[in-house]
Enzyme design. Structure first.
Site: not given
Lengths: 307, 249, 307, 249
Positions: B41-43
């Site tokens: 996830y880009e998080s």
């Protein structure tokens, strides 16, 4: 730069009063995780004006600052209510406010991350492979290019971002501002190093000896911190891993609250202007919500720092 | 759409997951044919195994039990720009004839009719992921001849082809809609209809696009969702019907 | 790129045999901490030749590889025996070997760190404020400059370094190569991401569930790892925080061993060529040394990953 | 030298520590007048409180009980280049009239008489630390008119002054030797003798330099090491006499 050690503990009201000024370029970072709503609410209460607000995801926190009239400009890369819908105060200020529109400076996530990296490293720009084929550089002339001195390739660049002040929320910190974070890091470290002043807000203040027992968990060193604020539940409705869950219900409620300017004003009156600080805000939310959101325990094991 | 999107994933692949239907599709794939799918996830969550459907891309459930948490500077520089992502999932308000995606504004950029959220990580996902799967319901408004704003570059456009721009990834090679699947035709990069869902007529589906959508000479066979897939979606992965709606798919 | 999951466990001999080739550009990183001598010794035993060796501090590990004839070129930024003196095999190959001198490519620490950053990010160069007023750019024409597209300033640049293969030592890893490190990080993450192939060597192989219980400790993701080797004491005479201390006595002994080419050859015969692998090497060192260097326990507390 | 070097540090400062005498000096200062000295090592240890004298710059004792461990990419980019380091300590085989330091080669670079370790972090410390303290024993060979190789830029040199080069830090403002202290004279950046150790004669000391070393019009008073300082060095900090040698200082 701040003194490396010695207590910098103060109240949120003092920290905002001393370190956030009208016209400042401000960053309150935290990617979904550790977004310091408590600081934003205090900024609203102290009626700061003409702020340039920087954040990857403006989120509810900047929608509230914009609704309260604190913002002059927004530097961002994704402006939505994640998983829910729109940020309506922000959208109104763009779509329906032709006289005094909010200034926008728009990047992609990578672009804004790179701006913080450059700022933290005291470099004037950061190179990246990005934006080719996109209209973003046409919309934002600050996205430029540089030619690689080795390959001759043209790479995209963004300029450094060096905010006047950063608010960084962490799970725990010592009184000097050395702060430990686990779970998602976002771009908090880069935002802190890039900024002239740093307000460090923690769920919990711990003894320096506890912090020193696990130095690899420290994300922010106290030497770059100016103020330390102990503010439990300071990130609600965002979350703090190991402390409390994200209040997804409030994110959903915000869709309706923010759609209606009057309802939004009433909400600000009740939950921001109408309380002295975070503990009153949490009391207003009620014990059931607090209990529902409190994290269940799932402790990691320790590791050996001996030699 | 979640079931079709899940079928685009192969076991063991490294996937950059967006929120909403892509997230649902990835977790469905993990529960069925691709147990070793590596969700990033880009998080910053790497190898996430969420035990509830994440409402946000930074849900704490993505961290708990994950393989690693990376700073976002690493996610974009070392994972995405570093060429480590095999599949990127994107949505968008508009997708045009050449797969360019708009998630920025409807109308003029400075005086928009509708201000959309903007790129987020979409622009760089479209550039760097080895291949991109786009998920969006088919309609003339959402699939115009040309998008109002190119947030994420497709296969060809006003700035050139991917090759002429030197973009590392293959771009949007599959567009999963609610009626059928679009893919670039060899050569031009123009999207064509390559498969329709059971019970739908290709000629009716092609009229849903905002340009004269070509139909591939041979259509891919597409089977209906299995009972198990529907059960997983309805009773396990999206119990609250956050994404699948009341129709099931 | 390697398969993201599934066991990649193999012996050191298999890992070096499969992934290190004659002529490779090789990096075995680890700044004082976690230097994988076990891999270097296996490379010597398998008689790899014409390697380009990259490391900030060549240290004893590359002095040994150079003495054994494995190296064609050295890319480095500080070539000494830290706290003791010189690397004599390396110095001989420069000062007293006019016919076939070791090629040198020299940076400062920052420069070589930046080369790995560029390599990891798949950018052709990395900008920095460095080298102005120094003779280093005159000695190394790969140090160039670029003009900032915003300020017009001239900044130094170094080119990306993308080794063929990296050996990364970690305290613990799962069978897929997800690796956890605490204590000094050095530039191991950047070196790993920059390299085409990665051999991950761990003191201990742990269950994936243990690793997943503390994901913030993971420095290297398994998706970039090709081989996983379990090699306890694999970093000796370097150290592994929480496992064993640095063998400072051996670093001091090396001064005398390496000064005398014959004595060095005897040492290699006994401790490298004369053993099959790391366990025989440790047996040769004797139980007293092992006991003296074993880390005492100093466990950190866990943190809460619940929500 | 360790005692004099320790006196160059003020309480609460952020110091970039090198190995050897600088390390000893920093730990002596911490044990005496500067308990809040913040020690940062290029290896990544921040706020180190070593409970033994570190033999290497990456000793495990620097990590145990430290405030933070930073990746080296952060140390060089965010701490040093970021302007967060107030004092940098450097040594060197040669220091010239203008404070340029050579730790690379004696003789020609391509065909050296002696190959020294090289820069390590010295070049960037000399450029970025707000001020630099150099520690080296005084001799004509070590303090030549001009160094054979400029590893770390001083106050002035063949490439220009610090100002003309735009170097952020003030450079080597204090050179601590075994006989006295050198500092740049205002204006030219040329080093002059500003203090001599008790019992030594300024005129004798100035002849130890490889150039006609100027003597400041007023010499700083320098007191002998206190009993406590000597006790700390000999009996606590460097019991094994790794750095102070047999002479005590």
């Amino acid at each position: 730069m701040a003194h490396p050690s010695g207590s910098k503990l103060m109240t949120m009201s003092d920290a905002i009063g001393r370190f956030v000024r009208d016209g400042d370029v401000l960053v309150i970072e935290g990617f979904t995780h550790l977004i310091c709503f408590a600081a934003a609410h205090e900024i609203i209460r102290q009626r700061r004006r003409d702020l340039t607000l920087c954040r990857l995801t403006p989120d509810l926190i900047y929608d509230q600052l914009i609704a309260a009239g604190c913002a002059k400009k927004l530097v961002f890369s994704w402006a939505g209510n994640p998983g829910v819908g729109s940020l309506h105060a922000l959208r109104r200020s763009i779509e329906k406010n032709p006289d005094r529109p909010l200034e926008l400076e728009e990047y992609s996530h990578f672009g804004l991350v790179a701006r913080f990296c450059a700022g933290a490293a005291q470099l004037p720009f950061w190179p990246m492979r990005d934006y080719r084929g996109s209209d973003l550089p046409a919309a934002n002339p600050l996205i430029k290019t540089v030619t690689c001195p080795y390959t001759g390739e043209e790479l995209a660049t963004v300029p450094a971002l060096n905010p006047d002040v950063a608010v960084i929320h962490a799970q725990r910190a010592d009184a000097s501002g050395n702060a430990q974070v686990w779970g998602l890091y976002g771009v908090q470290k880069e935002a802190a190093f890039a900024s002239d002043r740093v307000i460090l807000v923690a769920e919990e203040i711990i003894a320096e000896s506890v912090l020193r027992s696990d130095p690899n968990r420290t994300l922010i060193p106290g030497i770059i911190v100016d103020a330390v604020v102990c503010e439990p539940w300071g990130a609600h409705p965002s979350y703090a891993q190991g402390y409390y869950d994200r209040d997804n219900d409030f994110y959903i409620e915000w869709e309706d609250i923010s759609k209606d300017p009057e309802r939004l004003a009433t909400w600000l009156d009740e939950f921001v202007y109408g309380v002295a600080g975070r503990s009153e805000y949490m009391a207003k939310l009620g014990p059931e919500r607090k209990q529902r959101l409190t994290a269940s325990p799932l402790m990691s094991e320790g590791v050996n720092y001996g030699f | 759409m979640a079931v079709r999107a899940a079928h685009e994933l192969r076991d063991g692949e490294v996937v950059f997951v967006g929120i909403g239907v892509p997230n649902l599709a990835c977790n469905l794939a993990r529960a069925t044919h691709a147990p070793n799918l590596m969700l990033i996830y880009e998080s910053g969550a790497v190898g996430a195994v969420p035990d509830r459907l994440p409402v946000s891309i930074g849900d704490p459930a993505l961290v708990t039990g994950s393989l690693a948490v990376a700073p976002m500077a690493d996610i974009f520089q070392y994972y995405l720009q570093g060429g480590r992502i095999q599949v990127g999932f994107l949505g968008g308000a508009q997708i045009d004839r050449y797969g360019n995606i708009n998630s920025t504004v409807i109308g003029d950029y400075l005086h928009p009719k509708v201000r959309l959220p903007g790129s987020g990580g979409a622009c760089e996902i479209a550039i760097h992921a080895q291949r991109v799967v786009v998920v969006a319901p088919l309609s003339p408004r959402s699939f115009p001849q040309a998008v109002d704003f190119i947030t994420s570059p497709g296969l060809n456009g006003k700035y050139g082809t991917r090759e002429s721009l030197g973009l590392p990834g293959a771009g949007p090679v599959r567009i999963v809609t609610d009626m059928g699947i679009l893919a670039p035709s060899h050569g031009s990069g123009e999207l064509e209809l390559v498969g329709v869902y059971p019970g739908l007529d290709a000629d009716a589906v092609r009229k849903k696009a905002g340009w004269p959508l070509a139909v591939a000479s041979t259509l891919e066979p597409i089977l209906p969702p299995t009972e198990r897939e529907l059960h997983l979606l309805r009773d396990v992965l999206d119990v609250d019907r956050l994404y699948i709606g009341k129709r099931g798919e």
